[in-house]
Design an enzyme around this catalytic site. Structure first.
Site, PDB file in Angstrom:
ATOM      1  NE  ARG A 141      -1.807   1.815   3.584  1.00  0.00           N
ATOM      2  CZ  ARG A 141      -1.714   1.722   4.911  1.00  0.00           C
ATOM      3  NH1 ARG A 141      -2.354   0.783   5.579  1.00  0.00           N
ATOM      4  NH2 ARG A 141      -0.977   2.575   5.592  1.00  0.00           N
ATOM      5  CG  HIS A 186      -6.493   2.428   6.284  1.00  0.00           C
ATOM      6  ND1 HIS A 186      -6.814   1.216   5.734  1.00  0.00           N
ATOM      7  CD2 HIS A 186      -7.623   2.880   6.883  1.00  0.00           C
ATOM      8  CE1 HIS A 186      -8.086   0.934   5.997  1.00  0.00           C
ATOM      9  NE2 HIS A 186      -8.598   1.939   6.689  1.00  0.00           N
ATOM     10  CE1 TYR A 238       0.925   2.782   9.011  1.00  0.00           C
ATOM     11  CE2 TYR A 238      -0.339   4.437  10.211  1.00  0.00           C
ATOM     12  CZ  TYR A 238      -0.178   3.626   9.112  1.00  0.00           C
ATOM     13  OH  TYR A 238      -1.096   3.666   8.104  1.00  0.00           O
TER      14      TYR A 238
END
Lengths: 324, 379
Positions: free
Chosen positions: B264, B268, B277
């Site tokens: 990805r 998100h 993160y």
């Protein structure tokens, strides 16, 4: 005192309870380094270690199931379910296990567990991110259900929930998360579960609500004719319901409107109006009025504000009740 | 009595087109021809490019307040595109999660429907007649059972050349329904392909926190479902795996499992900030494995692509995406009564009353009762 949003007040309550009690552990999807999708657990993994703020696999049933195990073994788990709409897979663990252990073991095994869940609509979120399922859990025996609307109440109630010996579902109205700030005591304090709050005193009509709808009711109140004296009650705890506070108010006013986001049929408004007619029948001047969500699927966000009770519709309900 | 081995397992990984756009001829050739013709690769490249451009425009629409939360597909396009090509349009069923825009489009969903969905409009899910796909699935890991049920219907009705494919992420494999779907599919022996887009992250949770197994594919083996891991950024590997899986499902009647290893590249969703993160280094390593880059290199090496074609594609993509956005934004506002329109085939009296009085009454009180006390009581 600190000037905090709802998110910050909850974060502070979590930090203080973790500081005070080593048994308190947080778990859920993304609660670790990321601090949760709403940042409610921001900084806690860094401060207390990832072993006490555990990112879990993406498995709501698993999150609640292992929390039950942790609670049985003497811990004080505070799991997060990321959104109201994702409670579904966890339903079995919540209703068929967490809620029943004390009763089915005749008190031998108890489940001190606080399930945090962001709840409600009005933030332009995708589908299944805007539901209000509180009545489902209030209907399930063995659970306490709490939904604060203000930062100060949230901190005190969450502290009570974590210290409670039984399972509590702690709904956090996400529409209020960052909507405003309020002075919140920095020292630890508790607000008892099961006590409603009279937000505004009045004599003509009682309006009962909870969660984000408190603010829509305040807006409706401001728009009423000046001679209407309205008493606004924030339930704060959905189950057990503070019937005494409700009855005392309706005995005084004789009229009552219940407001909630959830669909009106079999919503909490039905339970509350039933209790009112049981306790205050002879005081009633009008049928108890409910203003809730329609009995439809929560629409996607283009129409969500037409679905949610807004100040205008609440105002109509109040005037209808007064006119009776 | 000595101990005996009663079960052994292994998972193969398939890559055909590497990160530099170099094709493994021994794997790619069948009957003297590459399994994808240049025309097919160009088609996939163009679909991926248009999909990528739409993705970038969608991101900007959200940032400028013209659309709600949106999950970018960026970096994962080869999975949806090549799988979409390998499935038979109009006969197979596509059961997506929410990073398969290209496959949905290839199987008959106008692109502006996807924007409408993320613009908070249910009309984006109103699948056109004849398109065999389910809407974007927001709850994680629940829809693979639906694909299994669809495949079961094919089997019950003895429709021989039909197959369902369902897409989901690595995070979804933690949900109980994922295991239920595989167990049903295996025990009922139905033609469904489970396609895991293992993009390494479930929001902020990395794959190695999500599961302790080194592959996703091996989970299928415990349900006796044949499984393969492929480079999900390689259109050849994805196409071959899905085409072969489909043949297996249709011929043998059972399920198949594919793990597409991908990444990805975006957040998100637009509500997320992945910099919190994960490291820039990790992202840049995967940016080098971008499926668009390697597919273009391959085509250029084949002399099937050049700068003029690229220039033409980019202009065409801009025009197409502009029209998609115009179609999504130009739709008339939904009627407020549409909240009720599709609740049931026929509305009950309660719902009809709520619909008819939603603008005039507060909903709680029967309108015929309103103002009752203020009317003459003894008339």
């Amino acid at each position: 005192m600190a000037n905090l949003t709802l998110v910050q007040a909850i974060n502070l309550a979590l930090a203080q309870e973790m500081e005070r009690d080593d048994r308190v552990v947080l778990l859920g999807e993304d609660v670790g380094v990321n601090g949760g999708v709403f940042r409610v657990t921001e900084g806690l993994a860094q401060r207390f270690g990832e072993h006490r703020v555990q990112n879990t696999p993406l498995d709501e049933s698993g999150i609640i199931g292992v929390s039950i195990g942790l609670a049985m073994a003497g811990m004080r788990p505070v799991p997060e379910i990321q959104f109201d709409g994702f409670l579904g897979p966890a339903y079995d663990q919540i209703v068929n296990h967490a809620a029943r252990f004390r009763n089915r073991t005749r008190g031998a095994i108890t489940i001190p567990l606080t399930i945090r869940v962001p709840v409600g609509g009005g933030i332009h979120a995708p589908e299944l991110h805007s539901d209000s399922p509180e009545a489902i859990y209030a209907h399930s025996p063995g659970l306490k259900v709490v939904m604060p609307s203000t930062p100060r109440d949230a901190k005190g109630l969450l502290t009570s929930a974590i210290r409670d010996p039984d399972p509590v579902i702690f709904f956090e109205p996400k529409r209020v998360y960052r909507a405003y700030r309020e002075e919140v005591p920095e020292d630890e304090y508790t607000i008892p579960i099961g006590k409603a709050k009279v937000v505004n005193e009045g004599d003509d009509i009682t309006v009962i609500t909870w969660g984000a709808s408190v603010f829509q009711c305040l807006e409706a109140m401001d728009a009423l004719p000046e001679d209407v004296s309205l008493e606004l009650i924030d339930l704060r705890t959905i189950d057990p319901i503070d019937t005494d506070t409700i009855a005392a108010s309706v005995e005084k006013t004789g009229r009552c409107v219940v407001v909630h986001e959830a669909p009106v049929t079999c919503g909490l408004g039905a339970e509350i109006s039933s209790r009112i007619q049981e306790r205050c029948f002879l005081n009633l001047e009008a049928p108890v009025q409910r203003v809730g969500g329609f009995d439809t699927i929560m629409p996607y966000y283009k129409l969500e504000l037409d679905y949610l009770p807004d100040a205008q519709r609440i105002g109509k309900g109040i005037m209808e009740c007064l006119a009776y | 009595m000595p101990k005996t081995t009663v079960y052994t397992a292994s998972i193969e990984n398939l890559q055909i087109l590497d990160e530099d756009g170099v094709l493994d001829e021994s794997l790619a050739m069948e009957d003297g021809r590459p399994i994808l013709t240049d025309e097919q690769v160009m088609y996939l490249y163009e679909q991926m490019w248009i999909g990528r451009h739409l993705d970038e425009v969608a991101f900007k629409l959200q940032r400028s307040g013209r659309m709600g939360t949106y999950p970018q597909n960026k970096g994962q396009e080869a999975n949806a595109a090549a799988a979409g090509l390998a499935m038979k349009k109009g006969s197979d069923y596509i059961v997506p999660a929410y990073r398969e825009n290209i496959a949905m489009h290839m199987h008959g969903l106008p692109y502006h429907y996807i924007l409408l969905h993320w613009m908070g409009d249910e009309r984006g899910n109103q699948i056109p007649e004849g398109a065999l796909l389910t809407p974007l699935s927001v709850p994680i890991g629940t829809h693979m059972l639906h694909a299994t049920g669809i495949a079961w219907a094919f089997k019950l009705r003895k429709e021989p050349d039909r197959c369902a494919i369902t897409f989901f992420g690595d995070g979804a494999t933690s949900e109980g329904d994922f295991h239920g779907a595989m167990n049903f599919a295996s025990t009922l022996s139905v033609p469904v392909i489970f396609y895991c887009q293992n993009n390494q992250w479930a929001i902020s949770v990395p794959r190695e926190q999500q599961m302790n197994s080194p592959t996703v594919a091996q989970k299928a083996l415990s349900y006796e479902i044949p499984a393969i891991q492929v480079d999900g950024n390689d259109v050849f590997a994805v196409y071959k795996a899905v085409r072969d899986a489909r043949r297996h499902c249709v011929r043998n009647g059972g399920p198949y499992f594919i793990e597409g290893v991908t990444y990805r590249l975006g957040d998100h969703t637009t509500a997320d900030d992945a910099r919190r993160y994960r490291s820039d280094e990790e992202v840049s390593v995967w940016a080098g494995k971008d499926p668009l880059i390697r597919t273009r290199k391959y085509l250029v090496n084949r002399e099937a692509w050049n700068d003029e074609r690229q220039f033409e594609l980019e202009n065409r993509a801009k025009k197409i995406v502009h029209e998609i956005v115009a179609a999504a934004e130009g739709i008339e506002a939904p009627r407020v009564s549409d909240i009720f329109s599709h609740m049931f085939a026929e509305l009950d009296n309660d719902l009809r009353r709520q619909r008819d009085t939603m603008r005039t009454s507060s909903i709680g009180q029967d309108p015929s009762q309103i103002g009752l006390r203020s009317q003459p009581q003894n008339a």
